[in-house]
Design an enzyme around this catalytic site. Structure first.
Site, PDB file in Angstrom:
ATOM      1  N   VAL A 171       1.831   2.641  -5.195  1.00  0.00           N
ATOM      2  CA  VAL A 171       1.080   3.622  -5.477  1.00  0.00           C
ATOM      3  C   VAL A 171       1.908   4.941  -6.476  1.00  0.00           C
ATOM      4  O   VAL A 171       1.651   4.814  -7.536  1.00  0.00           O
ATOM      5  CB  VAL A 171       0.009   4.242  -4.476  1.00  0.00           C
ATOM      6  CG1 VAL A 171      -0.398   5.461  -4.948  1.00  0.00           C
ATOM      7  CG2 VAL A 171      -0.553   3.201  -3.826  1.00  0.00           C
ATOM      8  N   HIS A 200       0.876  -1.091  -0.104  1.00  0.00           N
ATOM      9  CA  HIS A 200      -0.050  -0.123   0.028  1.00  0.00           C
ATOM     10  C   HIS A 200       0.935   1.140   0.311  1.00  0.00           C
ATOM     11  O   HIS A 200       0.485   2.106  -0.266  1.00  0.00           O
ATOM     12  CB  HIS A 200      -1.115  -0.328   1.503  1.00  0.00           C
ATOM     13  CG  HIS A 200      -1.914  -1.286   1.392  1.00  0.00           C
ATOM     14  ND1 HIS A 200      -2.836  -1.063   0.459  1.00  0.00           N
ATOM     15  CD2 HIS A 200      -2.743  -2.300   1.767  1.00  0.00           C
ATOM     16  CE1 HIS A 200      -3.679  -2.005   0.235  1.00  0.00           C
ATOM     17  NE2 HIS A 200      -3.106  -2.595   1.167  1.00  0.00           N
ATOM     18  N   ASP A 201       2.104   1.281   0.328  1.00  0.00           N
ATOM     19  CA  ASP A 201       2.753   2.488   0.723  1.00  0.00           C
ATOM     20  C   ASP A 201       3.800   2.685  -0.901  1.00  0.00           C
ATOM     21  O   ASP A 201       3.959   3.908  -1.443  1.00  0.00           O
ATOM     22  CB  ASP A 201       4.094   2.790   1.449  1.00  0.00           C
ATOM     23  CG  ASP A 201       4.377   3.605   1.530  1.00  0.00           C
ATOM     24  OD1 ASP A 201       3.864   5.106   2.109  1.00  0.00           O
ATOM     25  OD2 ASP A 201       5.850   3.858   1.532  1.00  0.00           O
ATOM     26  N   ASP A 217       7.128   6.303   0.107  1.00  0.00           N
ATOM     27  CA  ASP A 217       8.134   7.217   0.638  1.00  0.00           C
ATOM     28  C   ASP A 217       6.716   7.383   1.883  1.00  0.00           C
ATOM     29  O   ASP A 217       6.820   8.257   2.934  1.00  0.00           O
ATOM     30  CB  ASP A 217       6.918   9.088  -0.209  1.00  0.00           C
ATOM     31  CG  ASP A 217       5.785   8.549  -0.317  1.00  0.00           C
ATOM     32  OD1 ASP A 217       4.528   7.054   0.561  1.00  0.00           O
ATOM     33  OD2 ASP A 217       4.323   9.027  -1.228  1.00  0.00           O
TER      34      ASP A 217
END
Length: 219
Positions: A43, A39-40, A47
């Site tokens: 995308v 999920h980090d 960050d």
């Protein structure tokens, strides 16, 4: 990675140690590590925006409906605290997130159903422990006096691994609720040599003769 070999030589070892402690304490943490990095990073690159707290004007990612009920952000904070004690202000949260995912996924994602030990072979001189899990995989661990180090994953079953035996030296045989029996080279990087499809239901146990390569399978 060795990126911190000069600025924080123990960084990767600290992260690995903390991941192992968290898994021992909370069990089944592999899903958390994978969800964090997915999920980090998938995308708009890694960050660590998903770790940010809300402000009075902005709702953070981890508190929105789009967080998909993610939790266990505290795991990253625990690792960060351990690193800060060793190397203050050096290791980034982005790198912690990536490295913890790398180290976390070596664990099984579900319960372990069976164990089998391969005693020291002439080929490499190591003792190995094989674990078969409800996550559908087997894993090989190199044994030392006080620890076990992950060395390979055996993936081919599509349901629980119920039992495993060693037969014919380094040959590993496993059975599964996917109704198959699989033969592996136990000292390979996870190579499945052969699959038996004769069963029509769960295969729950195996037995091997001591002095030959015959094995029995029961469902």
């Amino acid at each position: 990675m060795k990126y911190y070999k000069d600025s924080c030589p123990q960084a990767e070892e600290i992260i690995k140690e903390q991941v192992q402690l968290l898994n021992k304490r909370h069990k089944n943490t592999a899903f958390s590590w994978l969800r964090n990095i997915f999920h980090d990073c998938f995308v708009e690159s890694c960050d660590t925006s998903l770790l940010l707290d809300s402000t009075r004007r902005t709702l953070s990612e981890k508190e929105t409906d789009r967080s998909f009920r993610m939790r266990n952000f505290r795991y990253i904070e625990i690792i960060k605290e351990a690193l800060e004690r060793e190397c203050p202000g050096v290791v980034s949260c982005s790198d912690i997130l990536v490295l913890s995912a790398r180290d976390g996924i070596v664990f099984h994602c579900a319960g372990v159903n069976c164990l089998v030990v391969l005693n020291s072979s002439e080929q490499d001189g190591h003792d190995y422990l094989f674990t078969g899990s409800r996550d559908g995989t087997l894993k090989r661990w190199a044994l030392s006096k006080n620890s076990a180090t992950f060395s390979a994953t055996f993936e081919s079953h599509v349901d629980w691994v119920n039992d495993a035996v060693l037969t014919g030296g380094n040959t590993l045989v496993s059975c599964s609720s996917d109704a198959t029996v699989k033969v592996w080279n136990g000292l390979s990087d996870g190579t499945c040599v052969k699959t038996f499809h004769q069963h029509t239901d769960y295969v729950t146990c195996l037995a091997a003769a001591e002095k030959n390569v015959i094995f029995l399978r029961v469902h």
